[in-house]
Design an enzyme around this catalytic site. Structure first.
Site, PDB file in Angstrom:
ATOM      1  N   CYS A   1      -2.344  -4.142   7.119  1.00 38.48           N
ATOM      2  CA  CYS A   1      -1.826  -4.171   8.483  1.00 38.48           C
ATOM      3  C   CYS A   1      -2.131  -2.835   9.165  1.00 38.48           C
ATOM      4  CB  CYS A   1      -0.317  -4.446   8.450  1.00 38.48           C
ATOM      5  SG  CYS A   1       0.633  -3.057   7.788  1.00 38.48           S
TER       6      CYS A   1
ATOM      7  N   CYS B   1      -0.435   0.149   7.378  1.00 36.57           N
ATOM      8  CA  CYS B   1      -1.099   0.573   6.142  1.00 36.57           C
ATOM      9  C   CYS B   1      -2.505   1.102   6.416  1.00 36.57           C
ATOM     10  CB  CYS B   1      -1.111  -0.571   5.138  1.00 36.57           C
ATOM     11  SG  CYS B   1       0.568  -0.997   4.604  1.00 36.57           S
TER      12      CYS B   1
ATOM     13  N   GLU C   1       0.831  -1.204   0.000  1.00 42.53           N
ATOM     14  CA  GLU C   1       0.000   0.000   0.000  1.00 42.53           C
ATOM     15  C   GLU C   1       0.864   1.252   0.000  1.00 42.53           C
ATOM     16  OE1 GLU C   1      -2.281  -3.287   2.184  1.00 42.53           O
ATOM     17  OE2 GLU C   1      -0.212  -2.600   2.036  1.00 42.53           O
TER      18      GLU C   1
END
Length: 151
Positions: free
Chosen positions: A85, A88, A60
């Site tokens: 995660c 991100c 990302e």
């Protein structure tokens, strides 16, 4: 903002191509792309933690950086092969990205529920190809997977 399932699946093909590129380079097969709500591809990228020796180069992040500066991100859609995660997810919240399309969250469930609670649109596709890509990788490289998810 709403994203149709058909549009989300079409955009996911870009992120999957990036994930496969990362895997071919010896990295972690996670890909992402940032689209304008009108369908314009703004940036694409893949996890480059291994290739660059940079723990912050998530898919990302790579797609976001490739898009360059925009005046705003509310009308953009981040498409990622895997649930983002916390790092991100923070990027999505920090810059106000309006929607996230997720290929799968079976192998890893990141912060997408938190994003939804804070107004980010979420489309979870549960794509079998994305699940297979990650499960095959995890079986082949459990050491690298554990490093990537911080275990």
């Amino acid at each position: 903002m709403t994203v149709s399932t058909e549009q989300a699946q079409e955009w996911l093909t870009v992120a999957v191509a990036e994930a496969r590129l990362g895997l071919a380079e010896g990295g972690i097969p996670i890909g992402a792309a940032l689209f304008g709500v009108d369908g314009e591809l703004l940036g694409r990228g893949h996890n480059r933690r291994v290739q660059d020796g940079d723990p912050s180069m998530h898919a990302e992040t790579a797609a976001f950086r490739a898009a360059g500066r925009l005046r705003g991100y509310r009308d953009t859609v981040m498409v990622t092969t895997l649930s983002p995660c916390w790092y991100c997810s923070g990027l999505v919240r920090q810059f106000g990205i309006g929607h996230v399309v997720i290929g799968e969250s079976t192998t890893f469930t990141g912060g997408h529920h938190w994003l939804a609670e804070h107004g980010t649109g979420i489309t979870l596709l549960d794509d079998p190809g994305c699940v297979r890509l990650m499960t095959d990788f995890i079986a082949a490289r459990p050491d690298l997977w554990q490093e990537d998810i911080g275990a």
